[in-house]
Motif scaffolding. Structure first.
Motif, PDB file in Angstrom:
ATOM      1  N   MET A   1       0.841  -1.203   0.000  1.00  0.00           N
ATOM      2  CA  MET A   1       0.000   0.000   0.000  1.00  0.00           C
ATOM      3  C   MET A   1       0.872   1.246   0.000  1.00  0.00           C
ATOM      4  N   ASN A   2       0.452   2.230  -0.766  1.00  0.00           N
ATOM      5  CA  ASN A   2       1.168   3.496  -0.830  1.00  0.00           C
ATOM      6  C   ASN A   2       0.594   4.441   0.230  1.00  0.00           C
ATOM      7  N   GLU A 210      -7.506   4.394   4.259  1.00  0.00           N
ATOM      8  CA  GLU A 210      -6.653   3.321   3.744  1.00  0.00           C
ATOM      9  C   GLU A 210      -5.236   3.813   3.474  1.00  0.00           C
ATOM     10  N   HIS A 211      -5.087   5.117   3.303  1.00  0.00           N
ATOM     11  CA  HIS A 211      -3.767   5.690   3.047  1.00  0.00           C
ATOM     12  C   HIS A 211      -3.016   6.024   4.341  1.00  0.00           C
ATOM     13  N   VAL A 212      -3.608   5.694   5.493  1.00  0.00           N
ATOM     14  CA  VAL A 212      -3.031   6.046   6.788  1.00  0.00           C
ATOM     15  C   VAL A 212      -2.363   4.834   7.431  1.00  0.00           C
ATOM     16  N   ILE A 213      -1.140   5.008   7.899  1.00  0.00           N
ATOM     17  CA  ILE A 213      -0.499   4.030   8.773  1.00  0.00           C
ATOM     18  C   ILE A 213      -0.369   4.700  10.139  1.00  0.00           C
ATOM     19  N   ASN A 227      -9.091   1.452  12.264  1.00  0.00           N
ATOM     20  CA  ASN A 227      -9.649   2.027  11.038  1.00  0.00           C
ATOM     21  C   ASN A 227      -8.615   2.549  10.060  1.00  0.00           C
ATOM     22  N   SER A 228      -7.345   2.486  10.421  1.00  0.00           N
ATOM     23  CA  SER A 228      -6.280   2.888   9.499  1.00  0.00           C
ATOM     24  C   SER A 228      -6.016   1.788   8.481  1.00  0.00           C
ATOM     25  N   GLY A 229      -5.409   2.172   7.367  1.00  0.00           N
ATOM     26  CA  GLY A 229      -5.005   1.163   6.391  1.00  0.00           C
ATOM     27  C   GLY A 229      -4.088   0.137   7.023  1.00  0.00           C
ATOM     28  N   CYS A 230      -3.232   0.604   7.931  1.00  0.00           N
ATOM     29  CA  CYS A 230      -2.378  -0.296   8.714  1.00  0.00           C
ATOM     30  C   CYS A 230      -2.226   0.295  10.113  1.00  0.00           C
TER      31      CYS A 230
END
Length: 267
Positions: A1-2, A210-213, A227-230
């Protein structure tokens, strides 16, 4: 994921010591900061966060203070939600009957009634200084100025906190967010905001969760991590936090966030 945004809690997560980030963390954040936004997310007051922004070289980024109750971008206030005076009076009454002291926070104002070992720890850890005055005077002053609290910290013994917490939950749990930051501390914040809601408010048109780690260690990080992408828990995180996370890294004292960035965020 970017990933486009890195969001990190501070105490027990990004901070290697009680008050500072390590040289390794500084190096890793500076390595990736031109490729993604770095947003600090904390229960701390603004002045207890901006010195860390400076160390990391990310002063151009917004900060999420008081678990989402106050969001700032430099000197610009992006959002502010506070606990109203009626609830403050009720909390004060319950705490006073329980032998518990209140730390009251509004923006960069911090008030405590007396000095204590707990207050001295906060001063050392956050590099901020409170105003010492009776809580009743602070509440009266805030009513005159039409202010509320971005955060309340209830400071007591474990036994008193064990007694007070369920009372607060029953009386105010539907209106306010309460959590135990440790055995002797209860923190209270507005119900309508959270670390997650603050992050969502900062998303740009081409960004989603989804763009958040994100990185965290405590109960108030769970929603953000889920709820973050990772969502990454540090090794010293509570077991409940590890259980809902996508990954677990080393402990904060072992530069867990920096090691995860070095291994997984190859720019």
């Amino acid at each position: 994921m970017n990933y486009k945004i890195l969001c990190s809690d501070l105490d027990g997560t990004l901070l290697t010591s009680k008050s500072d980030v390590s040289e390794l963390t500084i190096a890793e954040i500076r390595r990736i900061k031109t490729h993604m936004r770095i947003i600090l997310v904390s229960a701390r007051m603004p002045s207890a966060m901006t010195y860390l922004q400076q160390d990391l070289g990310i002063e151009d980024q917004p900060i999420i203070c008081y678990n989402g109750a106050l969001v700032l971008d430099g000197t610009q206030e992006l959002s502010s939600v506070h606990i109203d005076t009626d609830h403050l009076d009720e909390i004060y009454g319950l705490a006073k009957a329980n032998g518990t002291q209140l730390g009251l926070y509004h923006k960069n104002e911090w008030y405590v009634p007396t000095d204590s070992e707990r207050v001295q720890k906060e001063i050392r850890y956050t590099k901020t200084t409170p105003v010492f005055r009776p809580t009743s005077e602070t509440l009266s002053d805030w009513k005159d100025r039409e202010l509320g609290a971005h955060k309340i910290m209830l400071m007591s013994t474990k036994a008193h906190a064990d007694t007070l917490y369920p009372i607060l939950e029953e009386e105010l749990g539907t209106h306010l967010n309460l959590y135990r930051s440790n055995d002797t501390l209860i923190e209270i914040a507005p119900k309508s905001v959270s670390k997650l809601s603050a992050i969502q408010s900062l998303l740009r048109q081409d960004e989603s969760l989804e763009h958040v780690i994100s990185f965290g260690d405590n109960y108030n990080d769970i929603e953000m991590l889920q709820n973050s992408g990772c969502g990454v828990a540090v090794g010293n995180a509570r077991e409940e936090v590890k259980a809902i996370s996508n990954a677990v890294t080393l402990a904060n004292t072992e530069n867990g966030v920096a090691h995860y960035i070095r291994k997984h965020l190859v720019i």
